[in-house]
Design an enzyme around this catalytic site. Structure first.
Site, short mmCIF file in Angstrom:
data_model
loop_
_atom_site.label_atom_id
_atom_site.label_comp_id
_atom_site.label_asym_id
_atom_site.label_seq_id
_atom_site.Cartn_x
_atom_site.Cartn_y
_atom_site.Cartn_z
N ARG A 1 0.86 -1.19 0.00
CA ARG A 1 0.00 0.00 0.00
C ARG A 1 0.89 1.24 0.00
O ARG A 1 1.92 1.27 0.70
CB ARG A 1 -0.91 0.04 1.24
CG ARG A 1 -2.11 -0.88 1.17
CD ARG A 1 -3.12 -0.46 0.09
NE ARG A 1 -4.26 -1.35 0.02
CZ ARG A 1 -4.36 -2.41 -0.78
NH1 ARG A 1 -3.38 -2.72 -1.60
NH2 ARG A 1 -5.46 -3.15 -0.78
N HIS B 1 -0.83 -0.15 -9.60
CA HIS B 1 -1.55 -1.10 -8.72
C HIS B 1 -2.08 -2.30 -9.51
O HIS B 1 -3.27 -2.60 -9.49
CB HIS B 1 -2.71 -0.37 -8.00
CG HIS B 1 -3.03 -1.00 -6.68
ND1 HIS B 1 -3.34 -0.29 -5.55
CD2 HIS B 1 -3.11 -2.30 -6.31
CE1 HIS B 1 -3.59 -1.12 -4.55
NE2 HIS B 1 -3.46 -2.34 -4.99
N GLU C 1 -2.38 7.71 -5.12
CA GLU C 1 -2.82 6.95 -6.29
C GLU C 1 -4.34 6.93 -6.44
O GLU C 1 -4.86 6.83 -7.56
CB GLU C 1 -2.29 5.51 -6.25
CG GLU C 1 -3.02 4.64 -5.24
CD GLU C 1 -2.55 3.19 -5.24
OE1 GLU C 1 -1.34 2.95 -5.35
OE2 GLU C 1 -3.40 2.30 -5.10
P1 NAI Z 1 -1.49 -11.22 4.96
O1 NAI Z 1 -2.51 -10.75 5.94
O2 NAI Z 1 -1.49 -12.66 4.53
O3 NAI Z 1 -0.02 -10.89 5.51
C1 NAI Z 1 0.35 -9.69 6.09
C2 NAI Z 1 1.53 -9.97 7.04
O4 NAI Z 1 1.99 -8.73 7.54
C3 NAI Z 1 1.16 -10.86 8.23
O5 NAI Z 1 2.09 -11.91 8.35
C4 NAI Z 1 1.23 -9.90 9.41
O6 NAI Z 1 1.62 -10.53 10.62
C5 NAI Z 1 2.27 -8.91 8.94
N1 NAI Z 1 2.22 -7.64 9.64
C6 NAI Z 1 1.14 -6.98 10.12
N2 NAI Z 1 1.52 -5.84 10.75
C7 NAI Z 1 2.86 -5.79 10.64
C8 NAI Z 1 3.84 -4.87 11.09
N3 NAI Z 1 3.51 -3.77 11.79
N4 NAI Z 1 5.13 -5.14 10.82
C9 NAI Z 1 5.49 -6.26 10.13
N5 NAI Z 1 4.61 -7.17 9.70
C10 NAI Z 1 3.32 -6.94 9.95
O7 NAI Z 1 -1.64 -10.26 3.70
P2 NAI Z 1 -1.24 -10.56 2.19
O8 NAI Z 1 -2.35 -11.28 1.49
O9 NAI Z 1 0.13 -11.14 2.14
O10 NAI Z 1 -1.22 -9.06 1.59
C11 NAI Z 1 -0.30 -8.10 2.04
C12 NAI Z 1 -0.70 -6.74 1.50
O11 NAI Z 1 -0.53 -6.72 0.08
C13 NAI Z 1 -2.20 -6.40 1.68
O12 NAI Z 1 -2.43 -5.81 2.95
C14 NAI Z 1 -2.47 -5.44 0.56
O13 NAI Z 1 -2.31 -4.13 1.06
C15 NAI Z 1 -1.38 -5.73 -0.47
N6 NAI Z 1 -1.91 -6.21 -1.75
C16 NAI Z 1 -1.53 -5.56 -2.90
C17 NAI Z 1 -2.00 -5.98 -4.14
C18 NAI Z 1 -1.58 -5.32 -5.42
O14 NAI Z 1 -2.25 -5.50 -6.45
N7 NAI Z 1 -0.47 -4.59 -5.46
C19 NAI Z 1 -2.96 -7.09 -4.24
C20 NAI Z 1 -3.24 -7.74 -2.98
C21 NAI Z 1 -2.75 -7.28 -1.79
#
Ligand code: NAI
Length: 328
Positions: A233, A294, A262
């Site tokens: 993000r 994105h 964005e």
């Molecule tokens: P997820 O929920 O599986 O993993 C997120 C990880 O971040 C978890 O392991 C969590 O413990 C960790 N985390 C949370 N707070 C933290 C902190 N303060 N410091 C370090 N680690 C922390 O999420 P997923 O599916 O891996 O997605 C991650 C992000 O990717 C989403 O939140 C979304 O914003 C972004 N995304 C971007 C896309 C794109 O098209 N560019 C598409 C899909 C998701």
């Protein structure tokens, strides 16, 4: 069950319409307008609305949806940082999302950005097309035997970690909740990750704790010549500090699929417009910055999974069944 589908693009319609016959009882009206204060009232008479990453789902919009009788917000994405969950809870509106439609799609794009920013393939292609076969300005660095630092090892971060391992990199990670199953990587403190990684890739969600995680202080801790990639993000990076860091020659390359500012432009053709802000242009003025709009999620597999899970979320709501993908 009637769903108003905001901000429809041709590809959304294609993937949802393909699956819709398997969901009798669900009716979708696709509209091009995105949801914001002026368009929320269009949801009158609909049980649910469907929205994406760039929707305005702040308190006023949610209150309007509530007045119009909407009971469910179907986010056709994983992130939900743009939804005011306090207000949805107050209004009794449920919010469902698609938690992991294709982590590999996003991770592969993160690596594509890292490679493009590093090896300048986007510029090399244009140069070759113009019979310019000189290599000036195209030099990169090897990833092999370098250190990849993954911030956030959830679904996407893990997929990225595995890709980096496949490149022969040493993989280190920082997460609030380390995953013991990832035995090929080493969890370290954020400071250690920042100071030892050659490639840093952001995969944690955007929360009040992670907003501007990358700022002048954390940038100062990074190795000189680091490559930074953000497919998570935009708000994870304080853009003005990033620009200052780029000017200081801190970064070998920067790859951004997401960026602050964005929301107003993402997924729109603004090529004939005079944009009211210039942060994106300032970023693009640097020869070592590569940006995409994105599109990490944008693969056939991911769009199929997004449509399927969103329709399953709607069906569970319609049938009064357990909702697996609710966010609170
Ligand atoms: P997820 O929920 O599986 O993993 C997120 C990880 O971040 C978890 O392991 C969590 O413990 C960790 N985390 C949370 N707070 C933290 C902190 N303060 N410091 C370090 N680690 C922390 O999420 P997923 O599916 O891996 O997605 C991650 C992000 O990717 C989403 O939140 C979304 O914003 C972004 N995304 C971007 C896309 C794109 O098209 N560019 C598409 C899909 C998701």
């Amino acid at each position: 069950m009637k769903i108003l589908f905001y901000d429809t693009k041709s590809y959304d319609r294609e993937f949802f319409e393909k699956l819709l016959p398997s969901y009798p009882g669900i009716e979708i009206k696709f509209i091009e307008a995105n949801i914001h204060e002026e368009t929320a009232a269009l949801a009158h008479g609909y049980d649910a609305i469907c929205a994406f990453v760039n929707a305005d789902l702040g308190a006023p919009v949610i209150e309007e949806l509530h007045r119009q009788g909407v009971k469910l917000i179907l986010m056709r994405c994983a992130g939900y940082n743009n939804v005011d969950l306090k207000t949805t809870a107050k209004c009794g509106i449920q919010v469902a999302r698609v938690p992991g439609y294709s982590p590999e799609a996003v991770a592969e794009h993160a690596m594509a950005l890292a490679l493009t920013a590093n090896r300048h393939t986007h510029k090399a292609y244009i140069k070759c097309r113009e019979n310019n076969f000189a290599l000036n300005g195209l030099m990169g660095v090897n990833f092999y035997q370098k250190t990849a630092g993954i911030i956030g090892t959830g679904k996407i971060g893990q997929a990225m970690a595995k890709i980096c391992r496949g490149f022969g990199m040493k993989v280190i990670a920082y997460d609030l909740f380390p995953n013991k199953n990832l035995d090929f990587l080493e969890y370290v403190s954020l400071d250690e990750l920042l100071s030892t990684s050659d490639l840093i890739s952001l995969h944690c969600p955007m929360t009040p704790e992670t907003e501007h995680l990358i700022n002048s202080e954390t940038i100062a801790k990074m190795k000189d010549g680091v490559i930074l990639v953000n497919t998570s993000r935009g708000g994870l990076i304080k853009t003005d500090d990033l620009i200052a860091g780029i000017r200081d020659h801190k970064f070998f390359a920067v790859g951004l699929d997401v960026y602050e500012e964005e929301s107003a432009y993402v997924y729109e053709d603004m090529s004939s417009s005079i944009l009211p802000t210039s942060t994106i242009q300032r970023l693009l003025s640097f020869p070592n910055v590569t940006m995409t709009s994105h599109q990490g999620f944008f693969t056939v597999e991911a769009l199929t999974n997004i449509a399927e899970t969103t329709l399953e979320n709607a069906k569970a709501f319609m049938d009064g069944a357990e909702m697996k993908n609710l966010v609170h």
